[in-house]
Enzyme design. Structure first.
Site, short mmCIF file in Angstrom:
data_model
loop_
_atom_site.label_atom_id
_atom_site.label_comp_id
_atom_site.label_asym_id
_atom_site.label_seq_id
_atom_site.Cartn_x
_atom_site.Cartn_y
_atom_site.Cartn_z
N GLU A 426 2.84 -8.31 -9.68
CA GLU A 426 3.73 -9.31 -9.78
C GLU A 426 3.42 -10.75 -9.52
O GLU A 426 3.21 -11.37 -9.66
CB GLU A 426 4.17 -9.70 -8.53
CG GLU A 426 5.40 -8.78 -8.54
CD GLU A 426 6.68 -8.07 -7.09
OE1 GLU A 426 6.19 -8.98 -6.41
OE2 GLU A 426 7.33 -7.53 -7.31
N GLU A 533 7.80 -0.41 -9.09
CA GLU A 533 8.32 -0.89 -7.66
C GLU A 533 10.09 -0.70 -6.95
O GLU A 533 10.19 -1.29 -8.93
CB GLU A 533 7.78 -2.09 -7.10
CG GLU A 533 8.06 -2.40 -6.10
CD GLU A 533 6.99 -3.65 -5.61
OE1 GLU A 533 6.41 -3.42 -5.48
OE2 GLU A 533 8.02 -4.62 -5.02
#
Length: 848
Positions: A426, A533
């Site tokens: 991220e 994820e």
């Protein structure tokens, strides 16, 4: 005691004796010794602490690994914030004195640190050897030029974790991983100096390529040596060997490439993670001058854009979880048994994959994954140049990322459990300018989780700075290991994401964004895909919010204040974050789409810090399938029913409510066609799962007594489960996960503490304070109960039960013999358990 158990003990003891003999200075040219014992420690900021004659007699004596933060009190004033677990930071010093033996003169000494959090500086006799800011990286220093033979030498380590927050979760503080002292001769295998790859493999033969880096750190200008690579099977039998000759030059390193052929290879797999051992020997003038050991697993695998992941020619779904590095009440301090316990709990659930989120893990985790059969995504960084918290690694990235990435790949690339590298999670470089440098942690998470306008994405044909950086990192990894694919955890699903636009990622990885996943084959033609994820569902073990078919999205957004007086999240699988989804949703999505290689669920275990959706006084996460103490939440059995062939029949919640209250009873099951619920013997109806639901539930009126579920297949009862109304707390039950401990000073027994009524039923709402007394060769390493809001210290001799349970962790002190744990609580019958530390006698266990 079973014959196999006795046999395993005998083999283990014999192996210890053999290893002990092999590691003696007289027989081994290389020694790698634990350097964990005999340190002293103080929380001070004094530059003189590096000096040899610094007065440290009043410092605390301890053994490593050590995490000073976990010993502290939770406080809203700690600068780590609730995101970092609300535990203290600071600056700490470690010192250790040692005297090199005269017999070791002429040897080279190196000290290896598996990890120090963070900003470490290491000194020998007052001389700085260097600094490493990244708290998750392994590193080493040469001590040889600075040693004083026959005299006192002082290693001093300064650890600076004062500037916080520097992480989005709990990091720990100190020398929290193992330290090693390595002694070698002049000519040796370089650090992480072997690289073993499988070039071809089938059932008849495997071809391995071995590249060995040999360095000459002596003064002899030209030295001829022979390099032997000997592959041994799990029983120590030689199955392949290669020999090469070369000339070494002082001060230089040379790579030697060799080929090995293995007949009828036993392949590493999830079900049978078979391990070979590569022994590298360097001989000079007929004498062995170095011996270096590398574990090896032989396997072949692929990621396919249409068919997903294949291992040894067989399609396999990656049923993985993300894991942070803390070990609950033990903090960040590495303990092999504690890591093994976590993996065993996950393996029992059917988990076959671990994502090391979001940083290089302890080497011991990878060793265990090799031996236990996990598919690992090994991850380098949580941020690149753009920071997520005020004092994080972004400020060191430009100077240190190449060195850290280099050391990370070289350290880990021989592990057969690693199937892919992740270069980032991220990272804000997904967008053109995320403007995060002045944001709070909450505001940064808002940016991460809710995307950006089109002008923040890469333009068609554009080769942006962020795309170039992605390519640079990926290409750098490929120079060190071209055998594994590269991915990154991305939460911008648009193909114009700068990381995707670089073309450098071998596997497209999404964090969340299930709604966008069906479009992956169209948006990324020819690219394999994995959910890096998933979910971020929220649960508190033992807490249930009804009606269970109502979804609670908490918080609505990061920028909106959220408060609920319970500080709890429902375990019905009806609570998740706005960017996430339920566990069932992802499981169903993956079952219906072959192109999805699998998933890594956020998270396997709860972890300290990041208590989304709450703030203070919450201080640990709600995301885990298993709570912080290691107690499974109900959703654990959903995964077990989907990911294993074990017979599963799990009914929940408990059966202690208000009479007449509507109660939703859920059931996870497998290997059955239908399940029927009974309340005090009266049927509440038959239910069955369908293609869009992985559980069934009944809404029933509560009445004291019992609730029972019966599972049938083809009309035959295959399983039953009954829950009884519990009475008032009456006694304590102690259940150790292991009654026999090794006498190594680090081995652990995790003792589950349950509050029971007079009939032996667990009291599901009990919160009794339990005190612990230990006699013998054990001490209390930590206590916990899985509550995300408990302000009790992790290092203590007492703990309140949380929803009927708590945990005490016992550690061996290095001595043999029996030890006794007593649990006492006012108004309850006490309990005693006896454990042994001699590896052969089974324990006596009783309740008084």
């Amino acid at each position: 005691m079973s014959h196999k158990f006795i046999q395993s003990i005998i083999i283990g003891v014999c192996c210890m004796f053999l290893l002990g003999a092999c590691s003696s200075p007289s027989s081994e040219p290389r020694e790698r010794l634990s350097f964990n014992d005999g340190w002293c420690f103080s929380l001070i900021d004094d530059s003189l602490a590096a000096q040899v004659d610094f007065a440290d007699s009043g410092w605390r004596k301890l053994n490593l690994p050590h995490d000073w933060a976990i010993e502290g009190d939770f406080s809203q004033d700690n600068s780590s914030g609730t995101g970092g677990g609300a535990l203290p930071g600071g600056i700490g010093w470690y010192r250790k004195t040692f005297i090199p033996a005269d017999g070791d003169k002429g040897k080279h000494f190196r000290i290896e640190f598996d990890g120090v959090y963070m900003n470490s500086e290491v000194f020998i006799n007052g001389i700085s050897l260097g600094k490493r800011p990244y708290g998750y990286i392994s590193f080493s220093y040469d001590l040889t030029p600075y040693l004083k033979w026959g005299e006192k030498n002082v290693i001093a380590v300064r650890v600076d974790n004062a500037e916080q927050p520097n992480s989005r979760w709990y990091s720990g503080c100190g020398i929290y991983r193992n330290v090693w002292l390595v002694k070698t001769g002049d000519i040796r295998v370089a650090e992480w100096g072997t690289y073993v790859t499988t070039t071809s493999v089938d059932t008849q033969q495997a071809s391995l390529k071995v590249v060995t880096t040999v360095e000459n750190i002596g003064t002899q200008a030209d030295a001829g040596v022979s390099v032997y690579s000997i592959l041994q099977d799990a029983e120590g039998k030689k199955v392949a060997q290669a020999e090469s000759s070369l000339n070494t030059i002082a001060g230089k390193a040379v790579d030697v490439s060799q080929d090995l052929k293995v007949s009828s290879p036993l392949l590493w797999s999830i079900e049978r993670p078979y391990m070979y051992t590569l022994v590298t020997e360097i001989q000079k003038d007929g004498q062995c001058v170095d011996r270096y050991v590398t574990p090896v697993g032989i396997r072949r695998f692929s990621f396919d854009a249409a068919k997903g992941f294949t291992l040894n020619g067989k399609p396999v779904k990656i049923n993985g979880v993300c894991m942070h590095h803390d070990l609950g009440c033990l903090g960040a301090a590495v303990n092999v048994r504690a890591i093994e316990r976590q993996l065993q709990i996950l393996k029992e659930m059917g988990c076959n994959g671990i994502r090391c989120s979001h940083n290089p893990p302890a080497p011991e985790l990878l060793d265990l994954c090799d031996r236990m059969g996990f598919i690992v995504m090994d991850e380098a960084f949580d941020m690149w140049r753009k920071k997520k918290t005020a004092h994080d690694y972004a400020r060191y990235f430009n100077e240190w990322h190449e060195k850290d990435l280099h050391d990370f790949i070289l350290r880990d690339r021989n592990h057969p459990s690693i199937f892919m590298w992740s270069i980032g999670n991220e990272v804000l470089e997904q967008w053109s300018d995320a403007q995060a440098d002045t944001l709070s942690l909450e505001e940064a998470n808002l940016i991460l989780n809710f995307g950006h306008s089109a002008d923040m994405l890469a333009k068609e044909g554009e080769e942006s700075v962020n795309s170039l950086l992605t390519k640079k990192l990926a290409d750098f990894v490929r120079t060190l290991d071209p055998t594994r694919p590269i991915t990154a955890g991305c939460n911008e699903p648009n193909p114009a994401n700068h990381l995707f636009r670089s073309g450098a990622l071998d596997i497209i990885g999404y964090n969340y964004h299930n709604v966008n996943i069906p479009e992956v084959p169209k948006n990324f033609p020819g690219k394999p895909f994995i959910i890096t994820e998933s979910n971020s569902a929220l649960m508190t073990r033992g807490y249930y919010r009804m009606p269970s078919d109502q979804m609670f999205i908490w918080p609505e957004r990061w920028d909106k204040p959220f408060y609920d007086s319970t500080f709890a999240c429902s375990s019905y699988e009806n609570c998740h974050v706005p960017w996430g989804n339920t566990h069932e949703e992802s499981l169903l999505l993956i079952k219906k789409n072959d192109f999805i290689s699998g998933q890594y669920v956020w998270t396997g275990f709860d972890y300290i810090g990041e208590p989304t959706p709450y703030g203070w006084p919450a201080r640990s996460s709600y995301f885990g399938i298993v709570d912080l103490a290691g107690f499974p939440k109900d959703v654990y059995y959903l995964y077990q029913s989907e990911w294993t062939d074990k017979q599963v029949l799990h009914l929940f919640p408990h059966w202690n409510w208000t009479e007449g209250q509507d109660v939703d009873m859920w059931c996870y099951y497998n290997q059955a066609d239908e399940v029927e619920l009974f309340v005090n013997g009266k049927s509440q109806g038959i239910k069955s799962k369908d293609d869009n639901h992985l559980h069934v539930f009944w809404r029933v009126k509560y009445e004291p007594g019992s609730v029972k579920v019966v599972a049938r297949k083809a009309g035959t009862v295959v399983a039953e489960k009954e829950i009884r109304t519990a009475g008032t707390p009456s006694m304590i039950r102690l259940t150790p996960d292991r009654n026999i401990l090794k006498t190594d000073g680090t081995d652990l027994s995790f003792v589950t503490v349950e509050i029971l009524d007079a009939e032996g039923n667990i009291c599901p709402l009990a919160d009794n304070l339990v005190r612990f007394e230990v006699e013998g060769n054990l001490f209390i390493a930590g206590v916990d109960n899985g509550s995300q809001t408990s302000m009790e210290r992790f290092k203590d001799n007492k703990r309140k039960a949380f929803n009927g349970k708590c945990l005490v962790v016992l550690q061996n002190n290095g001595k043999t013999g029996a030890a006794r744990l007593k649990a006492i609580s006012e108004g309850l019958k006490e309990a005693v358990v006896v454990l042994f530390q001699n590896n052969i006698i089974l324990a006596e266990k009783r309740i008084l």
